[in-house]
Scaffold this active site. Structure first.
Site, PDB file in Angstrom:
ATOM      1  N   TYR A   1     -17.012  17.449 -14.541  1.00 11.81           N
ATOM      2  CA  TYR A   1     -17.475  16.058 -14.556  1.00 11.81           C
ATOM      3  C   TYR A   1     -18.492  15.831 -13.428  1.00 11.81           C
ATOM      4  CZ  TYR A   1     -17.458  11.037 -13.816  1.00 11.81           C
ATOM      5  OH  TYR A   1     -17.862   9.739 -13.617  1.00 11.81           O
TER       6      TYR A   1
ATOM      7  N   ASP B   1      -7.803  20.052 -13.043  1.00 16.15           N
ATOM      8  CA  ASP B   1      -8.111  18.733 -13.589  1.00 16.15           C
ATOM      9  C   ASP B   1      -7.761  18.800 -15.073  1.00 16.15           C
ATOM     10  OD1 ASP B   1      -9.284  16.517 -14.772  1.00 16.15           O
ATOM     11  OD2 ASP B   1     -11.020  16.497 -13.437  1.00 16.15           O
TER      12      ASP B   1
ATOM     13  N   LYS C   1      -8.476   7.921 -18.868  1.00 17.40           N
ATOM     14  CA  LYS C   1      -8.816   8.499 -20.167  1.00 17.40           C
ATOM     15  C   LYS C   1      -7.590   8.492 -21.088  1.00 17.40           C
ATOM     16  CE  LYS C   1     -12.760   8.848 -18.260  1.00 17.40           C
ATOM     17  NZ  LYS C   1     -12.693   9.268 -16.923  1.00 17.40           N
TER      18      LYS C   1
ATOM     19  N   ARG D   1       0.852  -1.202   0.000  1.00 18.30           N
ATOM     20  CA  ARG D   1       0.000   0.000   0.000  1.00 18.30           C
ATOM     21  C   ARG D   1       0.883   1.246   0.000  1.00 18.30           C
ATOM     22  NH1 ARG D   1      -1.319   1.588   4.595  1.00 18.30           N
ATOM     23  NH2 ARG D   1      -2.135  -0.369   5.379  1.00 18.30           N
TER      24      ARG D   1
HETATM   25  O1  P1T Z   1     -13.645   7.890 -13.653  1.00 19.49           O
HETATM   26  P1  P1T Z   1     -12.459   8.310 -12.839  1.00 19.49           P
HETATM   27  O2  P1T Z   1     -11.166   7.737 -13.283  1.00 19.49           O
HETATM   28  O3  P1T Z   1     -12.681   8.172 -11.361  1.00 19.49           O
HETATM   29  O4  P1T Z   1     -12.266   9.898 -13.131  1.00 19.49           O
HETATM   30  C1  P1T Z   1     -13.217  10.852 -12.797  1.00 19.49           C
HETATM   31  C2  P1T Z   1     -13.093  12.048 -13.712  1.00 19.49           C
HETATM   32  C3  P1T Z   1     -12.428  13.182 -13.272  1.00 19.49           C
HETATM   33  N1  P1T Z   1     -12.274  14.274 -14.053  1.00 19.49           N
HETATM   34  C4  P1T Z   1     -12.765  14.308 -15.297  1.00 19.49           C
HETATM   35  C5  P1T Z   1     -12.595  15.540 -16.128  1.00 19.49           C
HETATM   36  C6  P1T Z   1     -13.445  13.205 -15.828  1.00 19.49           C
HETATM   37  O5  P1T Z   1     -13.911  13.276 -17.079  1.00 19.49           O
HETATM   38  C7  P1T Z   1     -13.630  12.042 -15.016  1.00 19.49           C
HETATM   39  C8  P1T Z   1     -14.377  10.854 -15.497  1.00 19.49           C
HETATM   40  N2  P1T Z   1     -15.187  11.116 -16.601  1.00 19.49           N
HETATM   41  C9  P1T Z   1     -15.996  10.228 -17.249  1.00 19.49           C
HETATM   42  C10 P1T Z   1     -16.148   8.958 -16.879  1.00 19.49           C
HETATM   43  C11 P1T Z   1     -16.694  10.781 -18.431  1.00 19.49           C
HETATM   44  O6  P1T Z   1     -17.172  10.009 -19.292  1.00 19.49           O
HETATM   45  O7  P1T Z   1     -16.766  12.010 -18.544  1.00 19.49           O
END
Ligand code: P1T
Length: 373
Positions: free
Chosen positions: A92, A164, A189, A40
């Site tokens: 988001y 972000d 992403k 961890r």
């Molecule tokens: O899904 P995750 O890895 O926990 O990330 C969250 C997140 C944070 N910031 C942005 C700008 C994001 O687009 C996302 C996740 N977004 C999607 C799943 C989407 O389809 O927009």
């Protein structure tokens, strides 16, 4: 991107970082070890990834998390009850949800506001404001926020500026160089790039911030497994070529949609008439593959027909993978934002969002053309 932060494995010389699938490490005597005690806290695959993340964001320290939201969760834990956060109002849906449904219960207060015009922000800052949360380009309306201007404001009022950077990726934008304190990514992403891993990243320059976030990473435990770290490492090696193609395809498709007789508004940061195009040009090296649009027939039914009618664009949440996706923010990625709030910020029920992949651009245009009809 191919070499950033990555060294051959020190124990064998393996050019590709091995997946250290272990939960613990044998010690010679209590406290005598090779820098690894418990997985961890440290894992060699994660160490290489964290160094790579720092290098590609031009920062000093990288930290990996089990998802983008786990990274956001760790960042929020820097704050104390009573602290206030000024956040962009187009972001988001899951970020909005963790802010309002989780952290408000622990005494943090969030103010959501448009940030395209920075002069609107200062009057909203009080002695309780401790953090500025910026997403740029925003999800899903592709608003652009001036990171340098935010950094000046954050400095003046001693706020932590978080950006972000998921939509741009480090290939197109490096917020730390523009004065941000913390960069976060949903590495699910563009960094991962192949829709096969959920992962989060945080990058900072400040040693004290790094120590605090590293403490939270270990104390709260939202760490990724080594196989997921390896997948992100592999993704990063092709980020530059993928992003070049995402940008090329994004530009072609944005112009194709703009010229289509049945399409109304097209949201893409590369258009000269985009309200903050000049800022986008200043802080980004390209305009990416994210596009949103509405139809002239603004009924939900018309939008749903397009959403179900594409063959190459897959109807799915997420973005940034090699394959193109089409999504309906109102019911999918932004469903957790109350409708009135969404509409107030311009996210209408009939908005369609595209994550343009790296397929042949003409195939993608043909697909959209047949779906729009
Ligand atoms: O899904 P995750 O890895 O926990 O990330 C969250 C997140 C944070 N910031 C942005 C700008 C994001 O687009 C996302 C996740 N977004 C999607 C799943 C989407 O389809 O927009």
């Amino acid at each position: 991107m191919i070499h950033a932060g990555m060294e051959p494995d020190p124990s064998t010389g393996a050019i590709m970082t091995p997946i250290y699938q272990t939960s613990t490490y044998v010690q010679e005597a209590p406290g005598v070890h090779k820098g690894y005690e418990y997985a961890r806290t440290q894992n060699p695959t994660r160490t290489v990834l964290q160094n790579a993340l720092a290098a590609i964001e031009k920062g000093k320290f990288g930290l990996s998390f089990g998802s983008g939201l786990a990274a956001t969760d760790a960042i929020m834990k820097l704050l104390n009850p009573g602290d206030e956060v000024l956040s962009t109002n187009d972001l988001y849906g899951g970020t909005y949800r963790i802010f309002t449904k989780v952290f408000e219960r622990y005494g943090l207060k969030f103010h959501f506001t448009g940030m395209s015009d920075i002069s609107q922000l200062e009057p909203l800052i009080s002695s309780k404001t401790k953090m500025l949360w910026v997403e740029t380009p925003t999800n899903p309306l592709l608003n652009i926020i001036d990171i340098e201007a935010c950094a000046a404001l954050a400095k003046k009022h001693q706020l932590i500026l978080v950006v972000d950077n998921t939509f741009a990726s480090p290939y197109l934008q490096n917020p730390l160089e523009l004065g941000a304190d913390i960069v976060m990514h949903s590495a699910t992403k563009y960094l991962g790039g192949h829709s096969d891993v959920v992962h989060g990243a945080v990058i900072v320059n400040d040693e004290q911030l790094h120590e605090q976030l590293k403490f939270i990473q270990n104390a709260c435990g939202a760490v990724p497994g080594p196989h997921d770290c390896w997948l992100v490492l592999r993704g990063i090696k092709t980020l530059h070529v993928r992003m070049q193609r995402h940008c090329e395809n994004g530009e072609k498709i944005a112009h194709f949609l703009k010229a289509h007789p049945k399409v109304d508004k097209v949201y893409w940061t590369g258009f000269e008439e985009h309200p903050n195009h000049a800022v986008a040009k200043k802080q980004m090296r390209g305009f990416g593959g994210m596009i949103s649009f509405t139809l002239k027939d603004d009924s939900l039914d018309a939008a749903l027909k397009v959403l179900s009618g594409t063959k190459l664009f897959a109807l799915a949440e997420s973005l940034g993978g090699v394959e193109s996706l089409i999504g309906h923010p109102a019911s999918m990625t932004h469903g957790s934002i109350p409708r009135e709030e969404r509409i107030k910020n311009g996210l209408v029920d009939s908005l369609i969002r595209l994550s343009v992949g790296i397929e042949d651009a003409q195939d993608l245009m043909d697909d959209l053309n047949q779906a729009i009809g």
